[in-house]
Write a protein that holds these residues in place. Structure first.
Motif, PDB file in Angstrom:
ATOM      1  N   GLU A 194       0.835  -1.197   0.000  1.00 50.91           N
ATOM      2  CA  GLU A 194       0.000   0.000   0.000  1.00 50.91           C
ATOM      3  C   GLU A 194       0.874   1.254   0.000  1.00 50.91           C
ATOM      4  N   PRO A 195       0.642   2.185  -0.933  1.00 51.27           N
ATOM      5  CA  PRO A 195       1.465   3.400  -0.972  1.00 51.27           C
ATOM      6  C   PRO A 195       1.160   4.313   0.214  1.00 51.27           C
ATOM      7  N   VAL A 196       2.148   5.111   0.565  1.00 51.09           N
ATOM      8  CA  VAL A 196       1.998   6.103   1.620  1.00 51.09           C
ATOM      9  C   VAL A 196       2.057   7.477   0.972  1.00 51.09           C
ATOM     10  N   GLU A 197       1.007   8.277   1.161  1.00 47.54           N
ATOM     11  CA  GLU A 197       0.981   9.603   0.552  1.00 47.54           C
ATOM     12  C   GLU A 197       1.463  10.647   1.549  1.00 47.54           C
ATOM     13  N   ILE A 198       2.505  11.369   1.165  1.00 47.82           N
ATOM     14  CA  ILE A 198       3.083  12.396   2.024  1.00 47.82           C
ATOM     15  C   ILE A 198       3.294  13.655   1.194  1.00 47.82           C
ATOM     16  N   ALA A 199       2.674  14.729   1.626  1.00 48.29           N
ATOM     17  CA  ALA A 199       2.781  16.026   0.948  1.00 48.29           C
ATOM     18  C   ALA A 199       2.427  15.915  -0.532  1.00 48.29           C
ATOM     19  N   GLY A 200       1.379  15.147  -0.818  1.00 49.67           N
ATOM     20  CA  GLY A 200       0.889  15.027  -2.183  1.00 49.67           C
ATOM     21  C   GLY A 200       1.658  14.065  -3.056  1.00 49.67           C
ATOM     22  N   LYS A 201       2.654  13.370  -2.495  1.00 44.82           N
ATOM     23  CA  LYS A 201       3.443  12.411  -3.267  1.00 44.82           C
ATOM     24  C   LYS A 201       3.302  11.020  -2.650  1.00 44.82           C
ATOM     25  N   LYS A 202       3.175  10.024  -3.516  1.00 43.77           N
ATOM     26  CA  LYS A 202       3.025   8.657  -3.033  1.00 43.77           C
ATOM     27  C   LYS A 202       4.373   7.940  -3.002  1.00 43.77           C
ATOM     28  N   TYR A 203       4.619   7.235  -1.904  1.00 47.28           N
ATOM     29  CA  TYR A 203       5.847   6.476  -1.711  1.00 47.28           C
ATOM     30  C   TYR A 203       5.499   5.028  -1.369  1.00 47.28           C
ATOM     31  N   THR A 204       6.337   4.109  -1.793  1.00 45.80           N
ATOM     32  CA  THR A 204       6.251   2.746  -1.273  1.00 45.80           C
ATOM     33  C   THR A 204       7.122   2.683  -0.024  1.00 45.80           C
ATOM     34  N   TYR A 205       6.856   1.669   0.812  1.00 41.18           N
ATOM     35  CA  TYR A 205       7.680   1.522   2.006  1.00 41.18           C
ATOM     36  C   TYR A 205       9.125   1.202   1.641  1.00 41.18           C
ATOM     37  N   ARG A 206       9.331   0.542   0.512  1.00 38.80           N
ATOM     38  CA  ARG A 206      10.700   0.252   0.083  1.00 38.80           C
ATOM     39  C   ARG A 206      11.433   1.547  -0.275  1.00 38.80           C
ATOM     40  N   GLU A 207      10.733   2.467  -0.927  1.00 35.70           N
ATOM     41  CA  GLU A 207      11.341   3.753  -1.257  1.00 35.70           C
ATOM     42  C   GLU A 207      11.675   4.528   0.018  1.00 35.70           C
ATOM     43  N   LEU A 208      10.781   4.489   0.989  1.00 37.17           N
ATOM     44  CA  LEU A 208      11.027   5.178   2.247  1.00 37.17           C
ATOM     45  C   LEU A 208      12.175   4.538   3.014  1.00 37.17           C
ATOM     46  N   PHE A 209      12.284   3.224   2.926  1.00 37.50           N
ATOM     47  CA  PHE A 209      13.374   2.494   3.581  1.00 37.50           C
ATOM     48  C   PHE A 209      14.726   2.938   3.018  1.00 37.50           C
ATOM     49  N   LEU A 210      14.822   3.005   1.693  1.00 32.79           N
ATOM     50  CA  LEU A 210      16.066   3.449   1.059  1.00 32.79           C
ATOM     51  C   LEU A 210      16.341   4.929   1.358  1.00 32.79           C
ATOM     52  N   MET A 211      15.287   5.728   1.404  1.00 36.96           N
ATOM     53  CA  MET A 211      15.454   7.134   1.748  1.00 36.96           C
ATOM     54  C   MET A 211      16.028   7.263   3.156  1.00 36.96           C
ATOM     55  N   MET A 212      15.528   6.445   4.074  1.00 35.93           N
ATOM     56  CA  MET A 212      16.004   6.494   5.450  1.00 35.93           C
ATOM     57  C   MET A 212      17.508   6.222   5.517  1.00 35.93           C
ATOM     58  N   ILE A 213      17.957   5.177   4.808  1.00 33.32           N
ATOM     59  CA  ILE A 213      19.383   4.834   4.833  1.00 33.32           C
ATOM     60  C   ILE A 213      20.214   5.966   4.240  1.00 33.32           C
ATOM     61  N   LYS A 214      19.759   6.496   3.109  1.00 35.43           N
ATOM     62  CA  LYS A 214      20.489   7.600   2.480  1.00 35.43           C
ATOM     63  C   LYS A 214      20.572   8.802   3.411  1.00 35.43           C
ATOM     64  N   LEU A 215      19.477   9.119   4.085  1.00 39.75           N
ATOM     65  CA  LEU A 215      19.483  10.269   4.977  1.00 39.75           C
ATOM     66  C   LEU A 215      20.374  10.030   6.193  1.00 39.75           C
ATOM     67  N   HIS A 216      20.435   8.778   6.687  1.00 38.83           N
ATOM     68  CA  HIS A 216      21.373   8.470   7.768  1.00 38.83           C
ATOM     69  C   HIS A 216      22.799   8.811   7.335  1.00 38.83           C
ATOM     70  N   VAL A 217      23.161   8.399   6.121  1.00 37.49           N
ATOM     71  CA  VAL A 217      24.510   8.676   5.612  1.00 37.49           C
ATOM     72  C   VAL A 217      24.694  10.167   5.375  1.00 37.49           C
ATOM     73  N   ASP A 218      23.684  10.785   4.759  1.00 37.83           N
ATOM     74  CA  ASP A 218      23.784  12.218   4.465  1.00 37.83           C
ATOM     75  C   ASP A 218      23.927  13.044   5.737  1.00 37.83           C
ATOM     76  N   SER A 219      23.278  12.612   6.823  1.00 38.27           N
ATOM     77  CA  SER A 219      23.358  13.380   8.066  1.00 38.27           C
ATOM     78  C   SER A 219      24.790  13.463   8.582  1.00 38.27           C
ATOM     79  N   PHE A 220      25.611  12.469   8.212  1.00 36.30           N
ATOM     80  CA  PHE A 220      27.035  12.529   8.543  1.00 36.30           C
ATOM     81  C   PHE A 220      27.806  13.346   7.513  1.00 36.30           C
TER      82      PHE A 220
END
Length: 420
Positions: A84-110
């Motif tokens: 099931e897609p997750v809609e955030i700020a008018g954009k739909k994401y899959t949980y897999r996309e959010l999972f990869l975003m989370m990892i990238k942001l963890h790295v980017d935060s460093f």
């Protein structure tokens, strides 16, 4: 000039830990949360702020959710199979996309802490092989905009070995004990070294104590937990001569070990730390001198391939050409070679035990390729594994340039090698 970092990541269900290689100290250093220098365990949550139209991750997400209007996204591991897609700020994401975003942001935060910093190599350590997570992480290099080979996935066991064998040798002159007490329960690993053979052999013995010890079982009853763990520890350290003991996992946080401490500290050094796997992954990312123990020792674990897969050239010397070399985890064992057939329509496959030198052989007939002049048929051979003993050799007809176009024929020869 951009600063390039070697990064190790311990990716768990609820938290992520990271470390980077410090070129000055020549050691991995743990990465703290940006908003809390004393905390190294970063929550695996995302927060989208409607106020700033910005994504936050980890500790910053935990903080922003209480001060800004937005949407919190958690339970990412648990929802990886949720379509099931997750809609955030008018954009739909899959949980897999959010999972990869989370990892990238963890790295980017460093990386954001340095000017023009980039990733040279990122090694992600997960508890054990998980086909779904491996498939998802295989796309991470695309969203991080790095070469595919800049990201590698390994296991806690492999990371633990990298960490232990890059400590002073006195700690592993004999066997080493590693207790991992996490949310799923207690696991024990004994790392034995056989020095009377060449190459020397590292063997990992695993005992699952999760049915006897789990965090949910005890709650606040640390006295019973101490008694039970001391009994297990006493039994295990008497099974072999242990030089050192490593304790990791959230279960070992807090000062509840009293009876157990007396058991473990008798004639051996004991280390407690939550960063063993992330620092081990960082050593692996750097490679070079830090992987020399893999060259020195023959390593036997439940996930390692113990044989090489190659071909025989069929010449007078019976030359062996490896396609995929064993000695590492099956999911990281790959290889590819190209050959030109010389007056034959056969390929001789050789499986060679890395420790024993024992061989098993079989022949693959190449059918269905048009008759061509000698030495004008080029083949590619690659190897893929399904587990440490089973896999397949993939043979593709490449033709020979414009003169003899490829037929695009593909041959698949499966193998199962149990005893070599």
């Amino acid at each position: 000039m951009a600063e390039a970092f070697y990064i190790g990541m311990d990716l768990c269900t609820d938290f992520t830990q990271m470390s980077y290689y410090n070129d000055i100290t020549r050691e991995p250093e743990s990465i703290s949360q940006l908003n809390n220098k004393e905390t190294y365990m970063m929550p695996n949550i995302l927060f989208y702020s409607r106020d700033t139209e910005h994504w936050y991750v980890g500790g910053e997400a935990s903080e922003a959710r209480f001060s800004e209007d937005g949407i919190i996204v958690d339970s990412l591991f648990e929802n990886l199979q949720n379509t099931e897609p997750v809609e955030i700020a008018g954009k739909k994401y899959t949980y897999r996309e959010l999972f990869l975003m989370m990892i990238k942001l963890h790295v980017d935060s460093f990386l954001y802490r340095y000017e023009q910093a980039v990733v040279r190599k990122l090694v992600i350590s997960i508890q054990e092989y998980n086909k779904e997570i491996h498939q998802i992480l295989s796309d991470l290099y695309k969203i991080m905009d790095v070469p595919e080979e800049a990201i590698e996935i390994t296991s806690h066991m492999d990371s633990g070995l990298y960490y232990i064998f890059n400590q002073e040798q006195d700690l592993w002159v004999n066997s080493v004990a590693l207790f991992d007490y996490n949310a799923d329960g207690l696991d024990y690993y004994r790392i034995d070294i056989s020095r009377n053979k060449k190459p020397e052999i590292i063997t990992v013995i695993h005992e699952d104590y999760s049915s006897q010890m789990s965090l949910a079982k005890y709650g606040t009853d640390t006295h019973s937990m101490d008694n039970d763990f001391s009994r297990i520890a006493d039994y295990e350290v008497k099974e072999a001569y242990i030089s050192s003991v490593f304790l990791t996992g959230i279960g070992f946080s807090g000062k509840w070990m009293k009876k157990t401490t007396n058991v473990l500290c008798q004639g051996r050094r004991v280390f407690v730390g939550q960063n063993i796997y992330t620092k081990g992954a960082c050593y692996r990312a750097v490679g070079g001198e830090y992987k020399e123990f893999y060259d020195r020792f023959f390593i036997e674990t439940k996930e390692n391939v113990l044989f090489d897969v190659g071909i025989s050239l069929g010449d007078e010397k019976d030359t062996f050409v490896p396609v995929a070399e064993g000695g590492k985890q099956w999911y990281n064992t790959h290889g590819k070679v190209e050959v030109i057939l010389d007056d034959t329509d056969k390929v001789g496959i050789v499986y060679r035990g890395r420790h024993t030198g024992t061989e098993a052989r079989e022949t693959v007939m190449i059918h269905g390729i048009p008759k061509r002049p000698n030495k004008t048929t080029k083949l590619s051979l690659s190897v893929e594994f399904e587990n440490p003993t089973d896999g397949a050799i993939i043979i593709k007809d490449l033709g020979f340039g414009k003169l003899f176009p490829t037929t695009n024929k593909i041959y698949r020869k499966e193998f199962s090698i149990k005893n070599l």
